[in-house]
Motif scaffolding. Sequence first.
Motif, short mmCIF file in Angstrom:
data_model
loop_
_atom_site.label_atom_id
_atom_site.label_comp_id
_atom_site.label_asym_id
_atom_site.label_seq_id
_atom_site.Cartn_x
_atom_site.Cartn_y
_atom_site.Cartn_z
N GLY A 73 -23.66 -63.00 7.02
CA GLY A 73 -24.75 -62.73 6.09
C GLY A 73 -26.05 -63.37 6.52
O GLY A 73 -27.12 -62.76 6.44
N THR A 76 -27.67 -61.38 9.37
CA THR A 76 -28.37 -60.18 8.90
C THR A 76 -29.69 -60.55 8.23
O THR A 76 -30.72 -59.92 8.47
CB THR A 76 -27.48 -59.40 7.90
N ALA A 77 -29.67 -61.59 7.42
CA ALA A 77 -30.88 -62.01 6.71
C ALA A 77 -31.95 -62.50 7.69
O ALA A 77 -33.14 -62.19 7.54
CB ALA A 77 -30.55 -63.12 5.71
N LEU A 81 -35.57 -60.79 7.82
CA LEU A 81 -36.64 -61.58 7.21
C LEU A 81 -38.02 -61.28 7.79
O LEU A 81 -39.01 -61.20 7.03
CB LEU A 81 -36.32 -63.07 7.32
N THR A 262 -29.79 -51.86 0.95
CA THR A 262 -29.11 -53.03 0.39
C THR A 262 -27.60 -52.84 0.44
O THR A 262 -26.86 -53.75 0.82
CB THR A 262 -29.56 -53.27 -1.06
N ALA A 265 -26.58 -53.22 3.99
CA ALA A 265 -26.61 -54.62 4.42
C ALA A 265 -25.38 -55.37 3.92
O ALA A 265 -24.77 -56.15 4.66
CB ALA A 265 -27.88 -55.30 3.90
N SER A 404 -36.73 -54.29 3.33
CA SER A 404 -36.31 -55.55 3.94
C SER A 404 -36.09 -56.63 2.89
O SER A 404 -35.16 -57.44 3.01
CB SER A 404 -37.35 -56.00 4.97
N VAL A 408 -32.53 -58.42 2.57
CA VAL A 408 -32.36 -59.89 2.64
C VAL A 408 -31.59 -60.37 1.41
O VAL A 408 -30.67 -61.19 1.52
CB VAL A 408 -33.73 -60.60 2.75
N ALA A 411 -27.94 -59.15 1.80
CA ALA A 411 -27.20 -59.95 2.77
C ALA A 411 -26.93 -61.35 2.22
O ALA A 411 -25.84 -61.92 2.43
CB ALA A 411 -27.98 -60.04 4.08
N GLY A 412 -27.92 -61.90 1.50
CA GLY A 412 -27.73 -63.23 0.90
C GLY A 412 -26.65 -63.21 -0.16
O GLY A 412 -25.82 -64.14 -0.24
#
Length: 457
Positions: A73, A76-77, A81, A262, A265, A404, A408, A411-412
């Motif tokens: 994760g 990916t973030a 970012l 999303t 991701a 994005s 993020v 992924a978070g």
Amino acid sequence: MPARAMSRTSTGKHRHTIRMTTSTNLMRQRRFLPLFLTQLLNALNDNLYKNAMVLFVVYQVYDSPETETFISGIATAVFVLPFVLFSATSGQLADMRDKAKIIRWIKLAEIIIMSVGAVGLVMAARGVSIETLAIPLLFVALFAMGVHSTFFGPIKYAILPQHLEKDEVLAGTGLVEAGTYVAILVGMMLGGALPIMASTIAVVAIALVGYMICRWVPPAPPQTTETTVDWNPIRASRSLIAFSMGNPELRYSVLAISFFWTIAAILSVQFIPLAKNVLLADKQVAAVMLVAFSAGIAIGSVSINALLKGDISARYSAASVLALGGFLISFYLLCRIWNLTPAADLFTVGEFMVQPLALALLANLVLIAVAGGMFVVPLYAFLTTRVEKHEASRSVAANNFISSVFMVVGAGVAGGLGFLGIPLQEQLLASLILCLFSAQLARRLHALEHQREPEFG
């Protein structure tokens, strides 16, 4: 047949022939081929490096499902970012500077970035300062590649109308997209198949070749009198958001695309740990899963274009994303009932493929991605056809920025769920609520299609 009817038929056949041959002709033109190859190699290197890095860290460094999901994760973030931080600036530069010159600077930077990443991979492979230096170097290079892609993204779309004739732009865009999907597939496969030392050589070599090819991209001077770039990312991003949210069709398109990415991701973060810890499969199987997902998006993209017959419409988007949710539930159920044990530590690709549920799992994964491709591709067309031509780069940059931010967060969330110890199978269901949001946005967008005047051709 009357002469006028014969004339119309002849003209229609002539236009059809032109459309059929445009793609082939473009691939022989300097005004297109160098850009096409530069973009292809860019996507190839991004995916080769990212997958080689994540697969190596998950399979060779850590031995904890929670840590592995968290690392996946974070990776990916970190890559996404820069799109949050610099999309607004990159969109301005794409309009205000010579795009060919920017491409050359970007590709030169890629050589340096990949050299740093290669050093990190070599150190990790040899067990030298893995957690104190090697992995930080890997993440620094990954972040820098995200910056690199952020600035290249708007250019690859904005440069096409400058180099191509009006009736060639659609064919050129299609070729760039097709090349990107092929490069993603190849990058994923190489990332899983190549030994780590071979991957380090490959990423630097591809960067060098990409720089040499990009020098053949013809000049593309700015088409606006504006010359002042707002380097303040907060102020520029606020202006970009206001621009995208002020146009209803652009707003619904951007938000629907953002929810889709999303979902993508979250799933991409889960694939590799899921393959290892739930399916008990090695990294080559994880790579096969990623390849299947990308192949499905490509298939969905082609399918929806054929279904819509060139019409830019969201009429199938809501049904597509709801189908995605249905396939996601069945994929979850297949993972839940997977209770097969390999003879050794992990299934190899050959061993995995002969298991009773393996083909059903992969087919289900492909169907998830096909539905996703059918959902998102028409929405991308709205970004450049529902704004004035001089605003197209800002439209693409706005979508990159907002998508994005969503990615993020996604992924978070995926990394956080793994860190909290929530089972990987259950994490798959986190995407279902996003499917419902996306379907509602697509319905609103389709409703607007019947209300708008044909302001933009």
